[in-house]
Design a protein around this motif. Sequence first.
Motif, PDB file in Angstrom:
ATOM      1  N   SER A  81      35.802  45.618  47.029  1.00 31.69           N
ATOM      2  CA  SER A  81      34.300  45.551  46.844  1.00 31.69           C
ATOM      3  C   SER A  81      33.669  47.018  47.634  1.00 31.69           C
ATOM      4  O   SER A  81      32.285  47.095  47.540  1.00 31.69           O
ATOM      5  N   LEU A  82      34.572  47.588  48.647  1.00 32.20           N
ATOM      6  CA  LEU A  82      33.479  48.348  49.325  1.00 32.20           C
ATOM      7  C   LEU A  82      33.783  49.445  48.331  1.00 32.20           C
ATOM      8  O   LEU A  82      31.741  50.017  47.946  1.00 32.20           O
ATOM      9  N   LEU A  83      34.339  49.643  47.706  1.00 34.47           N
ATOM     10  CA  LEU A  83      34.283  51.026  46.830  1.00 34.47           C
ATOM     11  C   LEU A  83      33.469  50.734  45.249  1.00 34.47           C
ATOM     12  O   LEU A  83      32.917  52.321  45.233  1.00 34.47           O
ATOM     13  N   GLY A  84      33.136  49.521  45.095  1.00 38.43           N
ATOM     14  CA  GLY A  84      32.597  49.051  44.216  1.00 38.43           C
ATOM     15  C   GLY A  84      31.552  49.924  44.332  1.00 38.43           C
ATOM     16  O   GLY A  84      30.649  50.408  43.865  1.00 38.43           O
ATOM     17  N   ALA A  85      30.623  49.084  45.921  1.00 37.95           N
ATOM     18  CA  ALA A  85      29.886  48.778  46.226  1.00 37.95           C
ATOM     19  C   ALA A  85      29.175  51.046  46.606  1.00 37.95           C
ATOM     20  O   ALA A  85      28.029  50.870  46.215  1.00 37.95           O
ATOM     21  N   MET A  86      30.124  51.774  47.043  1.00 36.75           N
ATOM     22  CA  MET A  86      29.622  52.858  46.928  1.00 36.75           C
ATOM     23  C   MET A  86      29.151  53.683  46.145  1.00 36.75           C
ATOM     24  O   MET A  86      28.541  54.223  45.696  1.00 36.75           O
ATOM     25  N   ASN A  87      29.690  53.486  45.670  1.00 39.88           N
ATOM     26  CA  ASN A  87      29.739  53.996  43.246  1.00 39.88           C
ATOM     27  C   ASN A  87      28.722  53.258  42.828  1.00 39.88           C
ATOM     28  O   ASN A  87      27.414  54.430  42.137  1.00 39.88           O
TER      29      ASN A  87
END
Length: 237
Positions: A81-87
């Motif tokens: 979720s955090l990686l996706g949100a950063m993208n």
Amino acid sequence: MAAASFTRQDQADAAWIAADRALQAAELAGQPLEVIASLFRMAHAFMRQQHMEQAEQAAKSAVAVMEPRAEAPACPPAELSLLGAMNLVLAVINAREGNRARTHAHIDEARRIAARLGEDRNDFDTEFGPTNVEIHAVSTAVELGDAGLALEVARDVDASALSPERQSRFLLDVARAHAQRRHVGEATAAMLEAETLAPEQVHDHHLAREVIRDLIQLSGPRVPGALRDLAERSAVL
């Protein structure tokens, strides 16, 4: 929580201070995911301050740390979720800078991560998942001036399960797309629905006020009553 709240209230300086303190607390506590979540909030604060270079640096540093961890088949959903949100943060930054290729690349990467999750989640208050990715696809299309694409994507989005603030922001972007197409009635309807969900966001957000001003100008001498009332509630008139 404080950083997120200040960002929603369009108080970028306070949001940055809260995010910076959260980052320090997370580092002292030895909580790496909280560090990344703090960088997420800091990037949003930088974007509100129009400091795109700093926002991109914060997001890229987080992605560099998270990407190797995400390659593991059993990567925890919160990390995805955090990686996706950063993208998604990087997609917005590139959209505001007019870089279509990088914007679409980050949206596509976020879609891939959301597909791995297979559901809408709210880890670290990111509300990341397939629905939020498509909402950002709408938002970035509007930023790039691709109103037709934005409205096409928006037709298939059901944001009802997300927070009222997120739903309201989605409707604001729909209104912006309609305004770009000079659809005064449709844009006004979207703004009124957004106001019903989160009135303070519509009344205080600078983008909402810009849309209202644009719609008034597009209306000419005969401004619809509902639009005029909305403008008065938002202190535009």
